[in-house]
Structures are given as C-alpha cells and as structure tokens.
Design a protein around this motif. Structure first.
Motif, PDB file in Angstrom:
ATOM      1  N   ASP A 317       4.282  -7.080  -0.954  1.00  0.00           N
ATOM      2  CA  ASP A 317       3.117  -6.682  -0.154  1.00  0.00           C
ATOM      3  C   ASP A 317       3.313  -6.915   1.334  1.00  0.00           C
ATOM      4  O   ASP A 317       2.571  -6.362   2.141  1.00  0.00           O
ATOM      5  CB  ASP A 317       1.875  -7.439  -0.629  1.00  0.00           C
ATOM      6  CG  ASP A 317       1.316  -6.884  -1.930  1.00  0.00           C
ATOM      7  OD1 ASP A 317       1.881  -5.892  -2.426  1.00  0.00           O
ATOM      8  OD2 ASP A 317       0.332  -7.434  -2.448  1.00  0.00           O
ATOM      9  N   ALA A 318       4.272  -7.717   1.719  1.00  0.00           N
ATOM     10  CA  ALA A 318       4.561  -7.884   3.141  1.00  0.00           C
ATOM     11  C   ALA A 318       5.167  -6.613   3.724  1.00  0.00           C
ATOM     12  O   ALA A 318       5.070  -6.365   4.928  1.00  0.00           O
ATOM     13  CB  ALA A 318       5.519  -9.053   3.351  1.00  0.00           C
ATOM     14  N   ALA A 319       5.783  -5.796   2.860  1.00  0.00           N
ATOM     15  CA  ALA A 319       6.440  -4.569   3.311  1.00  0.00           C
ATOM     16  C   ALA A 319       5.637  -3.320   2.990  1.00  0.00           C
ATOM     17  O   ALA A 319       5.782  -2.300   3.665  1.00  0.00           O
ATOM     18  CB  ALA A 319       7.822  -4.463   2.670  1.00  0.00           C
ATOM     19  N   HIS A 320       4.780  -3.379   1.975  1.00  0.00           N
ATOM     20  CA  HIS A 320       4.025  -2.194   1.563  1.00  0.00           C
ATOM     21  C   HIS A 320       2.849  -2.628   0.691  1.00  0.00           C
ATOM     22  O   HIS A 320       2.969  -3.538  -0.137  1.00  0.00           O
ATOM     23  CB  HIS A 320       4.926  -1.224   0.778  1.00  0.00           C
ATOM     24  CG  HIS A 320       5.819  -1.915  -0.218  1.00  0.00           C
ATOM     25  ND1 HIS A 320       5.405  -2.322  -1.474  1.00  0.00           N
ATOM     26  CD2 HIS A 320       7.115  -2.312  -0.119  1.00  0.00           C
ATOM     27  CE1 HIS A 320       6.401  -2.903  -2.105  1.00  0.00           C
ATOM     28  NE2 HIS A 320       7.459  -2.929  -1.304  1.00  0.00           N
ATOM     29  N   ARG A 321       1.718  -1.978   0.888  1.00  0.00           N
ATOM     30  CA  ARG A 321       0.545  -2.257   0.055  1.00  0.00           C
ATOM     31  C   ARG A 321      -0.006  -0.946  -0.473  1.00  0.00           C
ATOM     32  O   ARG A 321      -0.138   0.036   0.256  1.00  0.00           O
ATOM     33  CB  ARG A 321      -0.515  -3.040   0.835  1.00  0.00           C
ATOM     34  CG  ARG A 321      -0.059  -4.461   1.139  1.00  0.00           C
ATOM     35  CD  ARG A 321      -1.221  -5.374   1.503  1.00  0.00           C
ATOM     36  NE  ARG A 321      -1.717  -5.123   2.836  1.00  0.00           N
ATOM     37  CZ  ARG A 321      -1.176  -5.596   3.960  1.00  0.00           C
ATOM     38  NH1 ARG A 321      -0.068  -6.314   3.905  1.00  0.00           N
ATOM     39  NH2 ARG A 321      -1.716  -5.339   5.138  1.00  0.00           N
ATOM     40  N   HIS A 322      -0.357  -0.960  -1.750  1.00  0.00           N
ATOM     41  CA  HIS A 322      -0.684   0.253  -2.477  1.00  0.00           C
ATOM     42  C   HIS A 322      -2.106   0.203  -3.022  1.00  0.00           C
ATOM     43  O   HIS A 322      -2.579  -0.866  -3.429  1.00  0.00           O
ATOM     44  CB  HIS A 322       0.231   0.419  -3.701  1.00  0.00           C
ATOM     45  CG  HIS A 322       1.692   0.279  -3.430  1.00  0.00           C
ATOM     46  ND1 HIS A 322       2.604   1.235  -3.776  1.00  0.00           N
ATOM     47  CD2 HIS A 322       2.423  -0.709  -2.847  1.00  0.00           C
ATOM     48  CE1 HIS A 322       3.820   0.858  -3.426  1.00  0.00           C
ATOM     49  NE2 HIS A 322       3.725  -0.332  -2.864  1.00  0.00           N
ATOM     50  N   PRO A 323      -2.770   1.346  -3.150  1.00  0.00           N
ATOM     51  CA  PRO A 323      -3.921   1.395  -4.050  1.00  0.00           C
ATOM     52  C   PRO A 323      -3.437   1.081  -5.467  1.00  0.00           C
ATOM     53  O   PRO A 323      -2.256   1.326  -5.787  1.00  0.00           O
ATOM     54  CB  PRO A 323      -4.394   2.853  -3.937  1.00  0.00           C
ATOM     55  CG  PRO A 323      -3.847   3.342  -2.650  1.00  0.00           C
ATOM     56  CD  PRO A 323      -2.535   2.626  -2.468  1.00  0.00           C
ATOM     57  N   PRO A 324      -4.302   0.573  -6.324  1.00  0.00           N
ATOM     58  CA  PRO A 324      -3.844   0.197  -7.665  1.00  0.00           C
ATOM     59  C   PRO A 324      -3.560   1.380  -8.578  1.00  0.00           C
ATOM     60  O   PRO A 324      -2.924   1.213  -9.615  1.00  0.00           O
ATOM     61  CB  PRO A 324      -5.006  -0.645  -8.207  1.00  0.00           C
ATOM     62  CG  PRO A 324      -6.202  -0.156  -7.459  1.00  0.00           C
ATOM     63  CD  PRO A 324      -5.713   0.205  -6.089  1.00  0.00           C
ATOM     64  N   THR A 325      -4.046   2.574  -8.219  1.00  0.00           N
ATOM     65  CA  THR A 325      -3.865   3.743  -9.075  1.00  0.00           C
ATOM     66  C   THR A 325      -2.381   4.070  -9.237  1.00  0.00           C
ATOM     67  O   THR A 325      -1.683   4.331  -8.278  1.00  0.00           O
ATOM     68  CB  THR A 325      -4.601   4.951  -8.476  1.00  0.00           C
ATOM     69  OG1 THR A 325      -4.455   4.919  -7.050  1.00  0.00           O
ATOM     70  CG2 THR A 325      -6.088   4.908  -8.810  1.00  0.00           C
TER      71      THR A 325
END
Length: 589
Positions: A317-325
């Motif tokens: 998550d320090a490099a990329h954060r996503h919606p959970p879908t």
C-alpha cells in the motif's frame, strides 16, 4: 535496546512487509522488521487470495494452514446479487442473479490448468497472524518487532540510518542497513521522501461493520461468497461477506457488511446513524447482532510516482492503493515482495549489480497500475448495474420495489429491462473472472531478454490467460513425472533464490553449459531436461512440450520468482558463452 546493523530494514508488518521478511529469511538475508502497531491488523479487510499469491505461500510453507483456515471451495464458487437480505416485502432477500467466480474457486479446467494452487478466501485479520508466526519462525522473534515505530531516517550513498522507538517504553535505538523496504501503507516513508501518489481519490466513502450474527435463516445459496445487496427501502447498496472463522457459507459466525455513502454525507460519521442503517440494510429487525468494530475509509485508486528513492524501495500500500473490487490490493502487495526479495538477495550477495534493483519499479509499477485501473473499472461497473436496476431515495420504497420487480417480471414490456440488467451483472465477470489480470501479467525490463517472438493473443485480455514460456511471462504450469515415479508441478523445480535452466529432451548442450556457467559466474543456477519420453523429468501429458515454445534442443531460463528470463529455440554454437552472457546481462554485471 542496542543499536543494530542489518542488510535490510523492513518498515511495516502487514501483508507486504511480513511476506518480504519470510522470503528474505528463506534466502538467508538478515533483516529487521518493525511495525508501529502492537499486533497484526484488526480491520476486516482484504480477503481474496489468488493463485499467484497461494503459490508464494506454498514456497513459504503457508499454503496448507491458509487453506485450512479459509473458506472451503464449495463456499466460494459464485458471487450473487440480491434484493437485500431480509425484510417485510415478499421479494426481500430474493436473488437477482449469480455469476461463477474465480474459476468456480479454481476448479474449472482453465484455472486448474494454470497453477497447482487454487484461490481461497481468508480475511486479512485472520491471515496476518499466520504470516507473523511464520516470519518469526524463519527470522527469529527478535527480528520481527511489533510496537516498534520508525521515527526518523536518512540515507547516503552506502546506507540507510533509521531511528526506531519502542512505543511501550519510549526507548529509541538506531538501525543501519543497506536498504529500507517501506511497507508502511504510505504513512511515513514515502511522504518523507516527497514521493507523491497519482490517481483517483475520494471515489466513495465506505462504512464497514465487523459483526457476529446468525444469518443462516436468510443467507441463501451456500455456494455464494460475496453478496451484493440492492436495498429498495433506502435505494442504497451494500456488500455482505462471511468471515468464518469455524464455519463458512450461510452458517458463518461472523460477517462483514460494507455500506456506501457519498463523500460529503455526514451521516456516515455518526455511529448511531450507521448502526440504524446496518439494521435497515439487513432487514432483520431486532435479531441479535454484535458489532465488533465500525471502520470508515475512502475508496481510492492511486499509484506512487516512483517505487524507489536511492536505497529505499516502496511496496504494498505504500506503492499503490486499490478499491477492494477485484481483490487485487493484498495480492499485489505479496507479489511486490516476491519480485523484490530475490533481487535484493542477489545484489547483497554480489551475484548482481545494483542496477538490478531498478527493474523492480520497471516491472511492478505497470502491473500494479493496471491492477488499480481494473479495480476502479470494477467499482464503476457496479454503479452502472445499480443505475440500470433503477430507483432512488426520492422515489421511495414502494416505487423502488416496483422498479426492482421488473427484473423478475414475465411481462413482454419488461423483457428488455430484465435483459439489460442481467447483461450488466454478467459483465461483472470482469471482476470475478479476471484470470489474465491475476495470473497472466508479464514483465518487461532489463531483467528479461526478449527473444523476438510475439506475445500470445488472448481473445479477452482480462478474463482469459494464455500460458506461454515467452521471456517476461510467468512460468507455465505443467505436471511432471520424476525419475522415481512421483508427480510434481514444474514450479517445484525452482529452489529459493536460484535460477533454473529447463532444456528440451535433446538439450544436453544447454544443461552442460549451465553447470560451467554457474561455476564461472557464481550465479546459483540449476539445470534439467524435460521431455515427453526422455529427460530428467518426463512430461506425461506433453503440457510443457506444448507451452515451452522451442524445439527439442532449445531451453528456457527461469528466474527465482518463476518468470521466464530468456529462451533459445535450439542449441547455440557456444552454449556456455551464450548462457554466461545472458546471466551477466540479466544480473546487471
């Protein structure tokens, strides 16, 4: 505590950090992991674990305990859409549609043919304790320190120097390492380095409830894992997912319910209000519900502008954060660590040049950017389905139920509406069957030597994975027979931190060259021949022979992370010189 010198300092004890710790331990790399929180995550987030991640857990001796704790196959073959869960209306809880998901939990021929591991479902709140225990077993408990917070750091040309503070005592100590892995969710290290994130923020606000309740009376369809609830009484939408831990399906003891709110909806900040919304959403009146936790978070899809700053590398998550879908966030984090760990080990041992670490961002950033985009597309497609179903808060419950009833209507005038809604739901297979996104991603960097061939053509680059031993592609799965008559997947031929040359049945020149190249370069390299009738390992179904993409005298070179690095169609005039040159190129010597 005493100051400490270690080759690698890992900041963060979630999925990315703990996986990095375990992988480095297996590769013999000394390191220290610090995590500011006293324990693993208490949030009921990320739960889907895809085939690639389960392969990595298999390497670490974690697949069996994770499968044992997770949802059984029969409880996660489908996802469903429902008119709420329960309530007073005759159609309350009625199923709107269901779609097969994750290759029927990895049992379809396409998914079973891609990997020896099936996907599973285990919430991160229950997964992380397994990861932590295993990390402590491999590294030693003193190398995995929870409630120890990074409070300052600096770097120069040779080292990263960090100050770590024990949160229980306030005592601080210094850690000096060659590299720092930032797996802290983007809270500290990235911002301190001025690394910005790019993408979409504040797409929606979500309130998540972790609860215990007996919902078996209403949660029909034991094969459905994720229930998307359209709530005509409030014109809202929710997502209901079982949490186990002892029973799954409708009999699950614990559940997670996600309710969506507008980003400016102040009601979402009021505990009393959202609990009322919870009961309205479930439609179960005063049926006993124990709420363990209410958490609030914003849906976003962002990627760090860079994954490396000097001796600091960002992952998870320090490099990329996503919606959970789509469930791609945690899986991407684990796979970041898998890509990076062997490269760090190779550089630290002197087998590779420093430039090898530049291939981490070159390989992982495009993949995770695709995953973020796909997660956003999955989320937006749900909004399209909701709009097609129709209804609104202003129209009222009676009107919304009338609109919803058109989906089940047999009246000719409702046929096109019903078809359009069901088409939209069917298209959501791009979320629940995105096999090529989950498994078929490829790498293009200096750690891959192209062979001039074209990539395999997939008629659907989201849903359909086409295996191929082309450089940059994941090692295709094939079952092999050993000389002793045992059966094993080709992935098991690759030992931790070692390259593998796989030659054809007439490829002895390559295997002999591999022995000499390993001796002259010091690169950890094994070599085998695989053939239908002849070789160190037999290919009983000709699966490997069909996918290898070279002739009987050719070979492929596979990296320690099981991605193909190089391929030769046949023998070279000087196999040893060719292979030595390839190894030096791949490892930035």
């Amino acid at each position: 505590m005493h100051d400490l010198d270690v080759p690698v300092l890992i900041v963060g004890g979630g999925g990315a950090g703990l996986t990095a710790s375990m992988l480095l331990s297996e590769l013999g790399v000394d390191h220290l992991l610090v995590n500011a929180w006293p324990g693993t995550s208490v949030l009921p987030k990320a739960h889907l674990l895809n085939q690639r991640t389960m392969e990595i857990f298999r390497d670490l001796g974690l697949d069996e305990p994770v499968y044992a704790a997770g949802a059984p196959t029969e409880s996660m073959t489908h996802s469903g859409w429902y008119a709420g869960l329960a309530g007073g209306h005759p159609d309350a809880g009625r199923r709107i549609a269901a779609v097969e998901s994750w290759g029927a939990a990895g049992t379809t021929p396409e998914w079973a043919g891609a990997s020896p591991q099936r996907p599973t479902n285990l919430p991160q709140i229950r997964l992380e304790p397994h990861l932590r225990r295993r990390a402590e077993e491999l590294a030693g408990p003193d190398r995995v320190r929870f409630h120890h917070e990074l409070t300052a750091f600096s770097q120069d040309a040779e080292h990263v120097t960090a100050t770590v503070t024990r949160r229980d005592t306030g005592e601080s100590y210094r850690v000096r390492g060659r590299y720092l892995l930032a797996a802290d969710g983007g809270r500290t290290v990235g911002p301190a380095l001025g690394i910005a994130a790019e993408g979409m923020r504040d797409v929606a606000r979500v309130v998540t409830f972790h609860l215990t309740a007996d919902l078996s009376r209403w949660a029909r369809d034991p094969h459905v894992l994720i229930r998307w609830l359209w709530l005509p009484d409030t014109a809202a939408a929710g997502v209901l997912v079982p949490m186990g831990p002892e029973r799954w399906g409708p009999d699950s003891e614990e559940w997670v319910l996600h309710l969506n709110y507008g980003t400016d909806d102040e009601r979402s900040l009021d505990d009393e209000a959202v609990v009322a919304d919870l009961r309205a959403a479930l439609g179960i009146g005063d049926h006993p519900v124990h709420i363990h936790m209410i958490s609030r978070w914003n849906v976003e899809g962002i990627v760090a502008e860079r994954f490396r700053e000097g001796r600091v590398l960002l992952l998870g998550d320090a490099a990329h954060r996503h919606p959970p879908t789509g469930g791609l966030g945690l899986n991407s984090a684990v796979q970041d660590a898998h890509n990076l760990a062997w490269k760090l080990a190779a550089v630290l041992s002197g087998d590779a040049g420093e430039a090898l670490l530049d291939t981490y961002e070159a390989e992982r950033k495009p993949v995770t950017a695709t995953n973020v985009r796909r997660s956003l597309e999955n989320a937006l497609n749900h909004l399209v389905t909701t709009d097609l179903i129709g209804g609104s808060a202003e129209a009222g419950a009676e009107s919304n139920w009338r609109s919803l009833s058109r989906i089940w209507s047999e009246r000719p005038e409702d046929a096109e509406h019903r078809a359009s809604v069901l088409r939209a739901i069917a298209s959501q297979s791009m979320e629940f069957s995105e096999h090529n996104i989950e498994y078929g991603f490829t790498y293009d960097s200096a750690a891959v030597v192209p062979d001039g061939t074209e990539p395999p053509v997939s008629p659907d680059p989201v849903r359909i994975y086409r295996a191929d031993a082309r450089p940059g592609h994941p090692l295709p799965h094939a079952w092999l027979d050993t000389p002793d008559g045992d059966r094993l997947p080709v992935m098991d031929l690759i030992a931790p931190g070692r390259f593998l040359l796989v030659a054809g049945e007439e490829g002895s020149a390559w295997t002999e060259a591999a022995v000499k190249a390993a001796a002259s370069t010091g690169v950890p390299l094994d070599a085998v021949r695989i053939g239908h009738l002849d070789g160190d390992y037999r290919d009983p179904r000709s699966t490997w022979t069909r996918l290898r993409g070279h002739g009987p005298g050719g070979a492929v070179l596979v990296r320690p992370d099981r991605f193909v690095a190089w391929r030769a169609q046949g023998a070279a005039s000087d196999c040893e010189a060719e292979l030595t040159s390839v190894l030096r190129r791949l490892l930035a010597h």
